[in-house]
Scaffold this active site. Structure first.
Site, PDB file in Angstrom:
ATOM      1  N   LYS A 117       5.286  -4.078  -9.842  1.00  0.00           N
ATOM      2  CA  LYS A 117       4.831  -2.819 -10.444  1.00  0.00           C
ATOM      3  C   LYS A 117       4.126  -3.069 -11.761  1.00  0.00           C
ATOM      4  CE  LYS A 117       7.469   1.033  -8.839  1.00  0.00           C
ATOM      5  NZ  LYS A 117       8.746   1.689  -8.978  1.00  0.00           N
ATOM      6  N   LYS A 197      -1.881  -1.151   3.763  1.00  0.00           N
ATOM      7  CA  LYS A 197      -0.740  -0.261   3.961  1.00  0.00           C
ATOM      8  C   LYS A 197      -1.091   1.126   3.430  1.00  0.00           C
ATOM      9  CE  LYS A 197       3.762   0.740   2.108  1.00  0.00           C
ATOM     10  NZ  LYS A 197       4.570   0.760   0.939  1.00  0.00           N
ATOM     11  N   LYS A 200       0.177   5.915  -1.552  1.00  0.00           N
ATOM     12  CA  LYS A 200      -0.394   6.792  -2.582  1.00  0.00           C
ATOM     13  C   LYS A 200      -1.226   5.994  -3.570  1.00  0.00           C
ATOM     14  CE  LYS A 200       3.992   8.054  -3.801  1.00  0.00           C
ATOM     15  NZ  LYS A 200       5.000   8.238  -2.770  1.00  0.00           N
TER      16      LYS A 200
END
Ligand code: ADP
Length: 329
Positions: A117, A197, A200
Site C-alpha cells: 500500500k 485485476k 477500484k
C-alpha cells in the site's frame, strides 16, 4: 438451521469507492449464500477507509449508503443479516485499542500489504493507523466472536494474523475468543476492463450501480487479444478477460467458445455481445432490487439502524467478557 447458527461470520468491505463486479463475484455473492447457515454480520468498514482517505472525508457518508444499497441489491436479507456500519458500533474501536497493546510491532511490519500500500499509493509518511490496520481488522472479527471468515486465497495471511492475536489474548487472559477459521472462496480473481485485476484503484471496473447501457458499453471497450485484429485471426482465450467472464457466468458455453475463438470462427465483437448478454442477465435481479431499495431511503436507514442495534448487543456482550478477562471489571 438453528443449530448451525452457532457459527458466526463477520466479513466486510471498505467504502473508498463504489462496489464492483469483482467485489460481487468474489465476496458478496458468497455472503448471500452463507446468510442462511450463519449468523452473519456484513460490515461496511468506514474506519478502515480512513487509513487512506483521511484528508478528504466528504464522500464517505454517501459511499456508506451506496455500499448498503449494493449489499441489499446483491441479496443480503436484513431479516437474516446485520448490515453494520463499523463506526456506529463503538466496540470495534474499544477492542482495537486493547488488542493494539498486545500486538508486537514486528508482526505488523511484516504484513506484506502494508509495504504494498505504501508503495502503490506513494505514502511517504505512513500513519500509525495504516500500520495498525490488521489490528483493527482483528478487532472487527473477534468482537463478534466470529468462528469463520470468508476469504479469498490472497487474504489467508491476513486472517492468520487475526488468529495469532486471538491466541495471544487467550494465552494472556484466558480463553475468550474462538480462533476464526478461513472459509476459503475458490472463485478466481475477476479481471477488469484492461485485463488487470478488477480493482477500484485501477479504475477498470464495472460497478454494480452501472446501468445496462453502461455495462454493454464497457464490455464493448474491454481489452482483448491485441494480435486478434480481424475476426478470423486465431485468439488466445486463456489470456482474454471476455473469456474469463464467460467462464464465470456459463462454464459450458465458455468451453465451447474457447476453441471457436482459437480457430478464428468466433470474433471478439460477437463474443463480447454474448458475454454482455450473460452479464445483463446476471445483473438484472440486482438492478431491480437496487431500484426498489433506492426508492425507499427511510427503510434503508432503518436497515442500518437495526444492523447497528444487533451489532451493539452482540459486541457489548463480547466486551463484557473482555473487560472481565483483563480484570478491568
Ligand atoms: P479493491 O481491490 O477494489 O480495493 P477490496 O480489496 O476492497 O477491492 O476487496 C473487497 C472484497 O472483494 C474482497 O473480499 C476481495 O477478495 C473481493 N475482490 C476484490 N476485487 C476482486 C476481483 N477482481 N475478483 C474477485 N474478487 C475480488
Amino acid at each position: 438451521m438453528a443449530e448451525s447458527k452457532d457459527k458466526v461470520i463477520f466479513s466486510a468491505m471498505q467504502v473508498t469507492g463504489k462496489l464492483h463486479l469483482g467485489n460481487y463475484e468474489g465476496a458478496l455473492r458468497n455472503w448471500v449464500r452463507l446468510q442462511d447457515e450463519y449468523e452473519l454480520y456484513a460490515g461496511i468498514v468506514d474506519l478502515h477507509s480512513l487509513t487512506t482517505t483521511f484528508r478528504d472525508t466528504s464522500e464517505l457518508r454517501a459511499n456508506i449508503r451506496d455500499a448498503a444499497l449494493d449489499y441489499l441489491a446483491a441479496g443480503l436479507d436484513p431479516e437474516k443479516t446485520a448490515i453494520v456500519v463499523q463506526s456506529w458500533v463503538p466496540a470495534h474501536s474499544e477492542l482495537h485499542v486493547l488488542l493494539s497493546m498486545i500486538t508486537p510491532l514486528g508482526w505488523l511490519e511484516r504484513v506484506p500489504t502494508y509495504k504494498e500500500k505504501r508503495e502503490q499509493l506513494h505514502i511517504a509518511n505512513p500513519s500509525y493507523g495504516l500500520l495498525g490496520y490488521p489490528v483493527l481488522m482483528a478487532a472487527d472479527i473477534l468482537v463478534y466472536r466470529a468462528t469463520d471468515v470468508p476469504v479469498g486465497r490472497d487474504q489467508v495471511a491476513h486472517l492468520e494474523l487475526t488468529r495469532e492475536i486471538a491466541r495471544r489474548f487467550n494465552h494472556l487472559y484466558g480463553e475468550t475468543f474462538p480462533e476464526p477459521q478461513a472459509l476459503l472462496n475458490e472463485f478466481a480473481v475477476l479481471p477488469g476492463l484492461d485485463n488487470r485485476k478488477m480493482s477500484k484503484s485501477y479504475g477498470n471496473c464495472i460497478y454494480l450501480s452501472d446501468s445496462e447501457e453502461e455495462v454493454r458499453k464497457k464490455v464493448r471497450s474491454m481489452f482483448t487479444d491485441p494480435e486478434k485484429i480481424r475476426k478470423n485471426d486465431p485468439g488466445h482465450p486463456a489470456q482474454c478477460p471476455v473469456q474469463a467472464y464467460h467462464a464465470a457466468y456459463d462454464a459450458e458455453g465458455a468451453a465451447e467458445a474457447a476453441p471457436a475463438c482459437e480457430a478464428g470462427t468466433l470474433g471478439c465483437v460477437a463474443h463480447k455481445q454474448q458475454v454482455a448478454d450473460l452479464m445483463v442477465q446476471r445483473l438484472t435481479p440486482l438492478w431491480e432490487r437496487r431500484a426498489a431499495w433506492a426508492a425507499k431511503p427511510a427503510e434503508v436507514d432503518e436497515v442500518l439502524a437495526e444492523g447497528a442495534r444487533r451489532a451493539r448487543a452482540k459486541t457489548e456482550e463480547t466486551m463484557e467478557m473482555v473487560w472481565r478477562a483483563m480484570k478491568l471489571r
